[in-house]
Design a protein around this motif. Structure first.
Motif, mmCIF file in Angstrom:
data_model
loop_
_atom_site.group_PDB
_atom_site.id
_atom_site.type_symbol
_atom_site.label_atom_id
_atom_site.label_comp_id
_atom_site.label_asym_id
_atom_site.label_seq_id
_atom_site.Cartn_x
_atom_site.Cartn_y
_atom_site.Cartn_z
ATOM 1 N N LEU A 6 72.512 -59.277 14.958
ATOM 2 C CA LEU A 6 71.263 -59.822 13.567
ATOM 3 C C LEU A 6 69.971 -58.372 14.066
ATOM 4 O O LEU A 6 69.142 -58.824 13.194
ATOM 5 C CB LEU A 6 70.743 -60.957 14.856
ATOM 6 C CG LEU A 6 71.474 -62.112 14.969
ATOM 7 C CD1 LEU A 6 71.111 -63.504 15.292
ATOM 8 C CD2 LEU A 6 71.841 -62.583 13.342
ATOM 9 N N ARG A 8 68.046 -57.240 16.118
ATOM 10 C CA ARG A 8 66.554 -57.949 16.160
ATOM 11 C C ARG A 8 66.204 -56.521 16.925
ATOM 12 O O ARG A 8 64.969 -56.722 16.969
ATOM 13 C CB ARG A 8 66.385 -58.633 17.425
ATOM 14 C CG ARG A 8 67.280 -60.054 16.810
ATOM 15 C CD ARG A 8 67.493 -61.025 17.748
ATOM 16 N NE ARG A 8 67.896 -62.621 17.751
ATOM 17 C CZ ARG A 8 68.073 -63.626 18.333
ATOM 18 N NH1 ARG A 8 69.251 -63.525 19.248
ATOM 19 N NH2 ARG A 8 68.454 -64.552 17.446
ATOM 20 N N GLY A 11 63.630 -55.636 14.576
ATOM 21 C CA GLY A 11 62.466 -56.135 13.497
ATOM 22 C C GLY A 11 61.554 -55.143 13.532
ATOM 23 O O GLY A 11 60.688 -54.722 14.307
ATOM 24 N N PRO A 12 60.643 -56.013 12.599
ATOM 25 C CA PRO A 12 61.320 -56.680 11.178
ATOM 26 C C PRO A 12 61.944 -55.882 10.054
ATOM 27 O O PRO A 12 62.076 -56.627 9.534
ATOM 28 C CB PRO A 12 59.426 -56.660 10.852
ATOM 29 C CG PRO A 12 58.633 -55.554 10.824
ATOM 30 C CD PRO A 12 59.593 -54.838 12.332
ATOM 31 N N THR A 14 64.920 -55.960 9.376
ATOM 32 C CA THR A 14 65.997 -56.795 9.578
ATOM 33 C C THR A 14 66.043 -58.146 9.760
ATOM 34 O O THR A 14 66.622 -58.891 9.492
ATOM 35 C CB THR A 14 67.263 -56.333 10.866
ATOM 36 O OG1 THR A 14 66.627 -56.915 11.665
ATOM 37 C CG2 THR A 14 67.853 -54.994 11.513
ATOM 38 N N GLU A 15 64.717 -58.284 9.202
ATOM 39 C CA GLU A 15 63.622 -59.775 8.313
ATOM 40 C C GLU A 15 64.727 -60.100 7.353
ATOM 41 O O GLU A 15 65.234 -61.715 7.654
ATOM 42 C CB GLU A 15 62.568 -59.583 7.989
ATOM 43 C CG GLU A 15 62.183 -60.656 7.974
ATOM 44 C CD GLU A 15 61.737 -61.516 9.238
ATOM 45 O OE1 GLU A 15 62.259 -61.199 10.258
ATOM 46 O OE2 GLU A 15 61.719 -63.137 9.036
ATOM 47 N N ILE A 16 65.151 -59.203 6.367
ATOM 48 C CA ILE A 16 65.985 -59.995 5.295
ATOM 49 C C ILE A 16 67.372 -58.811 4.847
ATOM 50 O O ILE A 16 68.243 -59.151 3.958
ATOM 51 C CB ILE A 16 65.003 -59.519 4.035
ATOM 52 C CG1 ILE A 16 64.677 -58.264 3.631
ATOM 53 C CG2 ILE A 16 63.652 -61.008 3.657
ATOM 54 C CD1 ILE A 16 64.075 -57.968 2.096
ATOM 55 N N THR A 17 67.468 -57.737 6.367
ATOM 56 C CA THR A 17 69.009 -57.274 5.513
ATOM 57 C C THR A 17 69.605 -57.235 6.531
ATOM 58 O O THR A 17 68.634 -57.012 8.265
ATOM 59 C CB THR A 17 68.573 -56.044 4.978
ATOM 60 O OG1 THR A 17 69.998 -55.946 4.053
ATOM 61 C CG2 THR A 17 67.753 -54.658 5.898
ATOM 62 N N ASN A 18 70.607 -57.119 7.053
ATOM 63 C CA ASN A 18 72.003 -56.883 7.734
ATOM 64 C C ASN A 18 71.620 -54.923 8.167
ATOM 65 O O ASN A 18 71.025 -53.950 7.263
ATOM 66 C CB ASN A 18 73.222 -56.605 7.521
ATOM 67 C CG ASN A 18 73.824 -56.480 8.890
ATOM 68 O OD1 ASN A 18 74.394 -55.175 9.088
ATOM 69 N ND2 ASN A 18 74.869 -57.277 9.059
ATOM 70 N N LYS A 19 71.107 -54.584 9.200
ATOM 71 C CA LYS A 19 70.616 -53.247 10.163
ATOM 72 C C LYS A 19 71.844 -52.297 9.526
ATOM 73 O O LYS A 19 71.377 -50.979 9.392
ATOM 74 C CB LYS A 19 70.463 -53.029 11.642
ATOM 75 C CG LYS A 19 71.911 -53.321 12.034
ATOM 76 C CD LYS A 19 71.715 -52.504 13.873
ATOM 77 C CE LYS A 19 72.901 -52.481 14.383
ATOM 78 N NZ LYS A 19 72.837 -52.675 15.714
ATOM 79 N N GLN A 52 73.103 -62.303 7.686
ATOM 80 C CA GLN A 52 72.505 -62.223 7.092
ATOM 81 C C GLN A 52 72.780 -61.390 6.191
ATOM 82 O O GLN A 52 73.571 -60.511 6.138
ATOM 83 C CB GLN A 52 71.163 -62.021 6.479
ATOM 84 C CG GLN A 52 69.998 -63.159 7.657
ATOM 85 C CD GLN A 52 68.343 -62.680 7.054
ATOM 86 O OE1 GLN A 52 67.723 -63.124 6.389
ATOM 87 N NE2 GLN A 52 67.923 -61.815 8.068
#
Length: 259
Positions: A6, A8, A11-12, A14-19, A52
């Protein structure tokens, strides 16, 4: 290639995409480990993704032929079960053969081809790569005595050595049976260190020291550091090393479209 999780720690971002789709300098992070594999002669790759937007990997990479691969395959890891859990998804892909595993946020300056050749001459078992790092407590750390690894400890508070087990591993087909025997750690994950320690108990683990620089890009600090190293090595005027013509062509075409 393991590109799930995820993200984490990023973040942020990776809030809407894969790292693994975040940029490192002028191209997606995942281009770097892919480059390492194709340069080493590995042209069939299973990408284990998760989190995501898994479809974004397919939209970016397609079947991989534009980057020189014979074929890229994709599968999905639900949840966040750890590196060993993600690797377990590759059992059918490996089809009883040896596998090279690379983490999707690992960036290496030098080729891993010599390490592959050593593993090919090894009668089964596993091989890991080590690198001296300033903060080994962020990684799996080998306890080395008389030049032999006696155990690997995952993210220890007091590292037994100044080395990290970097995110490139070589395993024989036994790895998938070992993974099925693992129990989740206190972090709730199947730890790759437990897999490595099983090979140690079987006396079938070898190791090597990877030359050149290496970094992961899994934190804000290391992501920024990776960009600096990449620019210095491949992208600054007068850089002596080539990144890879297929990946460079992809960047040039997209840059021209946006100009």
């Amino acid at each position: 290639m393991l590109a799930g999780g995820l993200g984490r720690r990023l973040g942020p971002l990776t809030e809407i995409t894969n790292k693994h789709l975040l940029p490192v300098w002028d191209r997606p992070m995942i281009f770097y480990p892919l480059r390492t594999l194709i340069e080493a002669g590995i042209d069939e790759v299973l990408i284990v993704t998760g989190g995501q937007n898994p479809g974004d990997f397919m939209r970016l990479l397609g079947d991989g032929r534009q980057f020189g691969f014979r074929q890229l395959y994709f599968t999905y890891q639900g949840g966040q079960g750890g590196i060993a859990d993600a690797l377990g998804h590759a059992d059918e892909f490996a089809d009883g053969g040896k596998v090279c595993v690379i983490l999707g946020d690992n960036i290496l300056q030098r080729s891993i081809r010599p390490q592959i050749e050593r593993f090919e001459h090894q009668h089964g078992g596993a091989r890991i790569l080590l690198k001296r790092v300033p903060m080994p407590q962020r990684f799996g750390v080998p306890d080395i005595r008389n030049r032999c690894i006696v155990r690997v400890v995952e993210k220890p508070r007091r590292p037994p050595s100044p080395y990290a087990v970097i995110g490139v591993y070589f395993f024989d087909a036994e790895v998938f049976g070992i993974i099925k025997t693992l129990r989740p750690s206190r972090r709730g994950e199947l730890e790759i260190a437990d897999v490595i320690n099983t090979y140690l108990r079987h006396d079938t683990l070898s190791h090597g020291f990877q030359p050149g620089w290496w970094t992961d890009a899994g934190t804000v600090e290391s992501l920024s550091h990776a960009g600096v190293l990449a620019a210095r090595t491949w992208f600054r005027p007068g850089a002596r090393e080539q990144f890879g013509p297929a990946f460079d062509r992809w960047v040039r075409i997209r840059a021209a479209r946006s100009a």
